[in-house]
Design a protein around this motif. Structure first.
Motif, PDB file in Angstrom:
ATOM      1  N   LEU A  64       0.816  -1.221   0.000  1.00  0.00           N
ATOM      2  CA  LEU A  64       0.000   0.000   0.000  1.00  0.00           C
ATOM      3  C   LEU A  64       0.846   1.266   0.000  1.00  0.00           C
ATOM      4  CD1 LEU A  64      -2.795  -1.126   2.463  1.00  0.00           C
ATOM      5  CD2 LEU A  64      -2.828  -1.126  -0.018  1.00  0.00           C
ATOM      6  N   LYS A  65       1.942   1.256   0.777  1.00  0.00           N
ATOM      7  CA  LYS A  65       2.731   2.476   0.858  1.00  0.00           C
ATOM      8  C   LYS A  65       3.307   2.850  -0.503  1.00  0.00           C
ATOM      9  CE  LYS A  65       5.064   5.862   2.899  1.00  0.00           C
ATOM     10  NZ  LYS A  65       5.992   6.319   1.903  1.00  0.00           N
ATOM     11  N   SER A  66       3.745   1.866  -1.253  1.00  0.00           N
ATOM     12  CA  SER A  66       4.322   2.248  -2.547  1.00  0.00           C
ATOM     13  C   SER A  66       3.244   2.731  -3.520  1.00  0.00           C
ATOM     14  CB  SER A  66       5.195   1.134  -3.133  1.00  0.00           C
ATOM     15  OG  SER A  66       4.412   0.025  -3.399  1.00  0.00           O
ATOM     16  N   ILE A  67       2.011   2.243  -3.344  1.00  0.00           N
ATOM     17  CA  ILE A  67       0.913   2.774  -4.172  1.00  0.00           C
ATOM     18  C   ILE A  67       0.667   4.244  -3.804  1.00  0.00           C
ATOM     19  CG2 ILE A  67      -1.552   2.567  -4.715  1.00  0.00           C
ATOM     20  CD1 ILE A  67      -1.251  -0.484  -4.252  1.00  0.00           C
ATOM     21  N   ILE A  68       0.710   4.524  -2.489  1.00  0.00           N
ATOM     22  CA  ILE A  68       0.531   5.924  -2.044  1.00  0.00           C
ATOM     23  C   ILE A  68       1.679   6.797  -2.572  1.00  0.00           C
ATOM     24  CG2 ILE A  68       0.696   7.390   0.048  1.00  0.00           C
ATOM     25  CD1 ILE A  68      -2.124   6.342  -0.433  1.00  0.00           C
ATOM     26  N   ASP A  69       2.908   6.288  -2.507  1.00  0.00           N
ATOM     27  CA  ASP A  69       4.054   7.079  -3.015  1.00  0.00           C
ATOM     28  C   ASP A  69       3.810   7.483  -4.466  1.00  0.00           C
ATOM     29  OD1 ASP A  69       5.372   6.894  -0.630  1.00  0.00           O
ATOM     30  OD2 ASP A  69       6.605   5.173  -1.211  1.00  0.00           O
ATOM     31  N   GLU A  70       3.334   6.528  -5.239  1.00  0.00           N
ATOM     32  CA  GLU A  70       3.089   6.822  -6.648  1.00  0.00           C
ATOM     33  C   GLU A  70       1.945   7.838  -6.790  1.00  0.00           C
ATOM     34  OE1 GLU A  70       2.309   3.298  -9.027  1.00  0.00           O
ATOM     35  OE2 GLU A  70       1.589   4.575 -10.668  1.00  0.00           O
ATOM     36  N   ALA A  71       0.882   7.618  -6.020  1.00  0.00           N
ATOM     37  CA  ALA A  71      -0.276   8.529  -6.106  1.00  0.00           C
ATOM     38  C   ALA A  71       0.129   9.956  -5.738  1.00  0.00           C
ATOM     39  CB  ALA A  71      -1.390   8.041  -5.180  1.00  0.00           C
ATOM     40  N   LEU A  72       0.962  10.075  -4.696  1.00  0.00           N
ATOM     41  CA  LEU A  72       1.259  11.412  -4.169  1.00  0.00           C
ATOM     42  C   LEU A  72       2.127  12.255  -5.102  1.00  0.00           C
ATOM     43  CD1 LEU A  72       1.559  11.033  -0.300  1.00  0.00           C
ATOM     44  CD2 LEU A  72      -0.416  11.431  -1.752  1.00  0.00           C
ATOM     45  N   GLN A  73       2.725  11.622  -6.098  1.00  0.00           N
ATOM     46  CA  GLN A  73       3.472  12.422  -7.079  1.00  0.00           C
ATOM     47  C   GLN A  73       2.556  13.435  -7.750  1.00  0.00           C
ATOM     48  OE1 GLN A  73       5.397   9.639  -9.684  1.00  0.00           O
ATOM     49  NE2 GLN A  73       6.753   8.898  -8.054  1.00  0.00           N
ATOM     50  N   LYS A  74       1.246  13.107  -7.749  1.00  0.00           N
ATOM     51  CA  LYS A  74       0.292  14.004  -8.416  1.00  0.00           C
ATOM     52  C   LYS A  74      -0.555  14.811  -7.428  1.00  0.00           C
ATOM     53  CE  LYS A  74      -0.939  10.367 -11.292  1.00  0.00           C
ATOM     54  NZ  LYS A  74      -2.021   9.601 -11.808  1.00  0.00           N
ATOM     55  N   CYS A  75      -0.247  14.723  -6.124  1.00  0.00           N
ATOM     56  CA  CYS A  75      -1.148  15.340  -5.133  1.00  0.00           C
ATOM     57  C   CYS A  75      -0.453  16.409  -4.302  1.00  0.00           C
ATOM     58  CB  CYS A  75      -1.705  14.282  -4.195  1.00  0.00           C
ATOM     59  SG  CYS A  75      -2.526  12.931  -5.020  1.00  0.00           S
ATOM     60  N   PRO A  76      -0.422  17.639  -4.758  1.00  0.00           N
ATOM     61  CA  PRO A  76       0.327  18.678  -4.067  1.00  0.00           C
ATOM     62  C   PRO A  76      -0.235  19.073  -2.707  1.00  0.00           C
ATOM     63  CG  PRO A  76      -0.938  19.597  -5.893  1.00  0.00           C
ATOM     64  CD  PRO A  76      -1.058  18.111  -5.986  1.00  0.00           C
ATOM     65  N   THR A  77      -1.521  18.756  -2.441  1.00  0.00           N
ATOM     66  CA  THR A  77      -2.092  19.221  -1.166  1.00  0.00           C
ATOM     67  C   THR A  77      -1.642  18.387   0.023  1.00  0.00           C
ATOM     68  OG1 THR A  77      -4.037  17.854  -1.591  1.00  0.00           O
ATOM     69  CG2 THR A  77      -4.197  20.191  -2.177  1.00  0.00           C
ATOM     70  N   VAL A  78      -1.124  17.190  -0.228  1.00  0.00           N
ATOM     71  CA  VAL A  78      -0.780  16.303   0.892  1.00  0.00           C
ATOM     72  C   VAL A  78       0.562  16.709   1.512  1.00  0.00           C
ATOM     73  CG1 VAL A  78      -0.234  13.931   1.572  1.00  0.00           C
ATOM     74  CG2 VAL A  78      -2.119  14.376  -0.004  1.00  0.00           C
ATOM     75  N   GLU A  79       0.501  17.055   2.821  1.00  0.00           N
ATOM     76  CA  GLU A  79       1.721  17.493   3.509  1.00  0.00           C
ATOM     77  C   GLU A  79       2.355  16.370   4.311  1.00  0.00           C
ATOM     78  OE1 GLU A  79       0.175  20.674   5.880  1.00  0.00           O
ATOM     79  OE2 GLU A  79      -0.461  21.803   4.093  1.00  0.00           O
ATOM     80  N   LYS A  80       1.517  15.479   4.842  1.00  0.00           N
ATOM     81  CA  LYS A  80       2.027  14.459   5.757  1.00  0.00           C
ATOM     82  C   LYS A  80       1.431  13.092   5.452  1.00  0.00           C
ATOM     83  CE  LYS A  80       3.935  17.267   8.991  1.00  0.00           C
ATOM     84  NZ  LYS A  80       3.375  18.237   9.902  1.00  0.00           N
ATOM     85  N   VAL A  81       2.252  12.064   5.719  1.00  0.00           N
ATOM     86  CA  VAL A  81       1.762  10.694   5.586  1.00  0.00           C
ATOM     87  C   VAL A  81       2.110   9.937   6.864  1.00  0.00           C
ATOM     88  CG1 VAL A  81       1.912   8.546   4.255  1.00  0.00           C
ATOM     89  CG2 VAL A  81       2.128  10.752   3.085  1.00  0.00           C
TER      90      VAL A  81
END
Ligand code: 6R9
Length: 635
Positions: A186-203
């Motif tokens: 799951l974490k690597s899926i999130i890493d990939e997703a977050l490349q396109k998500c500028p609003t996310v500050e923290k995981v």
């Protein structure tokens, strides 16, 4: 608790009629007698169905987690709130008491506040079915953060779309998840997703599988050390009745997924009331719903409904077929489950296996068994009734939607005589109507039509996040002044409802709603594809499966078909998720289109089903000859 509970069909009708005559009084009493409020309402309901503006318990102040947890502590502190049954039966089950749940939610809420999350901020939760998922959802509600749970089977691009749409600031995920014999990273899926998500500050990352993960400096932190340092109590945020509680995405027939927004008080009242009545829950029962918290069924009937009633609810991490086909029945036996709630697709897949998988377990604790997600076919209904319920447990076939927040049409156990494939009667407080094509209400029985609801109920979603216009158009414009469900239904000679399926371009595959448009968009992005149309066709286990009619570009014509099919399905998997894979792909030279350029899906649906008997009126087709060609090439 003093929700009304009816004991006979006669009482039901009396109660139902009262709820229609005086809906305000009806809901006022339920809300007044069963919850803890900081402040009560000025008005029970305020609405304008033309504008899709609905408010319940106007100006009341409340926190749903105070009602799910705090108020039970005096009487039920040491009672088990959550039983966690892990994927691997060799791993020990966990019993989390209400006291422990309070502490865990308080700590998590404090961690979120420390991370800068405030009331109204959006938090995305992308977790497997582990206790932290429940704790994270409740912690958000505790501090007034709006959570958006994304089912942990969605791909990076599907998660990214959802995070971007709701503007999440923080994501809670885990290193990985166990699902049967598989581990999902799951974490690597999130890493990939977050490349396109500028609003996310923290995981924040939960450790579950001990998979190696990449932790991005300044953004990612392990959750456990933060929880270890957190204070174990927390003052709940005072929420307005209409403050948003969560956003949950559901497929639409067109365009991007719809972020259905539910608010606080109405959702609370509705899930608590429906849970109590539909599952006939009593104090020492053990209730198990096999859905995932990533869907509405998990929100309303794994978490909120049961916890609001101080119940014991099972959270199951695994799948019905792992390590063998007896898993569901073994879990019922092990935890002495009294109410069991699952989906027709699971029932059908298990009914295919040897009876001994069920019959070897003691299911005698069961009192009520339920079904949700899609119409249950007659054969599956009987198998469920005979082998699981042993003909003594009423089957509650519950019809409802992400948009409705809770169950709308369902038998009441021991009250409503059941009838296979019928969701039967509306709950008191719910006013269904069937509409004809001319938008008239169809009176009387033995009729079919489009299912609408003509008076609001507390659990109805209030809007689509960021797009009220779409909310209004999708649900309140087809039949002005009424909520349109998108489902067709028939009403039999005694007034029982049977849901016949979607009337729009949504296909329900294994209980998951899939909009055909986003799948077509994904396919069309493949460089060899010119155009595509997806329809559903009946499937023994999944209920429906997807059939794709695809036109290739000239450049794609010479390509190896097997490879193309594989690539197209990989495309769908990576854009939407593996659940959206096509069972059949037929390459065609054209699609049947009307003069206005609309694909006539009704014809494609018939071809996919292998039913060539009557294509109906094809006079508006621009290219009638294509129908023959597609028919001949059918798989
Ligand atoms: C709760 C849930 C909603 C759609 C709904 C309908 C279908 C759900 C059903 C049923 C026949 C039932 N549906 N329950 N059809 N009988 N008992 O599933 O929400 O994922 O939003 O799906 O599912 O078509 O409109 P959601």
């Amino acid at each position: 608790m003093s929700y009304y509970q009816v004991k006979s069909l006669e009482q039901y009708f009396k109660h139902y009629n009262k709820s229609v005559r005086e809906p305000r009084k009806f809901w006022d009493k339920i809300a007044d007698e069963n919850f803890t409020w900081y402040q009560k309402w000025d008005k029970v309901v305020e609405f304008d169905m033309q504008e899709a503006e609905i408010k319940w318990f106007v100006n009341a102040k409340v926190n749903i987690t105070k009602n799910c947890i705090d108020r039970h502590l005096a009487k039920r502190g040491t009672k088990t709130a959550i039983i966690f049954e892990p994927n691997d039966p060799k791993e020990e089950a966990q019993h989390i008491t209400y006291n422990e749940l309070y502490e865990r939610v308080a700590k998590m809420a404090n961690v979120l506040r420390d991370q800068g999350i405030k009331k109204g901020d959006r938090v995305c939760i992308y977790l497997p079915m582990i206790p932290e998922l429940a704790v994270a959802v409740l912690a958000c509600a505790r501090i007034g953060a709006i959570n958006s749970v994304v089912f942990a089977g969605f791909s990076a691009s599907a998660v990214a779309t959802r995070i971007i749409d709701s503007g999440c600031k923080l994501v809670i995920t885990s290193d990985g998840g166990f699902r049967g014999s598989k581990t999902i990273e799951l974490k690597s899926i999130i890493d990939e997703a977050l490349q396109k998500c500028p609003t996310v500050e923290k995981v924040l990352v939960v450790k579950r599988t001990n998979t190696n993960v990449n932790m991005q400096e300044g953004r990612d932190q392990w959750l456990q050390p933060l929880l270890d340092d957190a204070v174990p109590n927390n003052v709940a945020e005072i929420m307005d009745a209409e403050d948003p509680l969560f956003i949950l995405y559901t497929s639409g027939s067109t365009g991007k997924p719809k972020g259905m927004m539910h608010t606080t008080a109405g959702y609370m009242v509705y899930t608590a009331y429906t849970f109590k009545n539909i599952f006939a829950y009593e104090e020492n029962d053990v209730y198990w719903c096999t859905a995932d918290i990533g869907w509405i069924t998990g929100h309303s009937y794994i978490l909120y409904g049961p916890l609001l009633n101080g119940a014991t609810t099972v959270i199951f991490e695994g799948v019905p077929s792992y390590p063998d086909f007896g898993r569901f029945w073994e879990v019922i036996d092990k935890h002495k489950v009294t109410q069991f709630y699952t989906a027709p697709t699971a029932i059908r897949s298990l009914a295919k296996e040897n009876w001994s998988w069920v019959d070897n377990h003691d299911l005698s604790t069961l009192k009520v068994i339920g079904s949700v997600g899609e119409p249950i076919n007659e054969e599956a209904w009987h198998w469920y009734n005979d082998h699981v319920g042993k003909k003594k447990c009423p089957i509650v076939d519950t019809w409802w939607q992400t948009e409705t927040g809770g169950i709308m049409i369902s038998p009441l156990p021991f009250v409503t005589p059941t009838k296979p494939t019928y969701a039967t009667l509306p709950l008191p407080g719910i006013q269904p109507v069937l509409m004809d094509e001319l938008r008239n209400e169809i009176e009387g029985n033995q009729v079919v039509g489009s299912l609408c609801i003509k008076f609001p109920w507390p659990g109805i979603a209030r809007t689509i996040w960021g797009d009220h216009q779409r909310f209004k158009e999708t649900y309140f414009s087809t039949f002005p002044g009424k909520y349109f469900t998108g489902d067709g239904a028939l009403r039999d000679e005694v007034g029982y409802y049977r849901i016949t399926g979607r009337v729009d371009d949504v296909v329900i595959v294994s209980g998951h709603n899939l909009g055909t448009a986003p799948i077509e968009d994904a396919i069309n992005e493949h460089p060899a594809v010119a155009e595509s149309a997806i329809v559903g066709f009946p499937h023994d286990v999944k209920g429906n499966a997807l059939y794709g009619f695809i036109i290739l570009k000239e450049s794609g014509e010479g390509r190896d078909r097997e490879n193309l099919i594989r690539e197209i399905n990989e495309h769908v998997s990576s854009h939407i998720g593996p659940i959206a894979k096509l069972d059949k792909i037929q390459f065609v030279s054209g699609l049947p289109k009307t003069r206005s350029g609309k694909i006539m899906r009704r014809i494609l649906r018939k071809i996919a089903e292998g039913d060539y008997s009557n294509f109906g009126d094809t006079s508006t087709l621009l290219n009638p000859e294509i129908v023959e060609e597609i028919k001949e090439g059918k798989l």
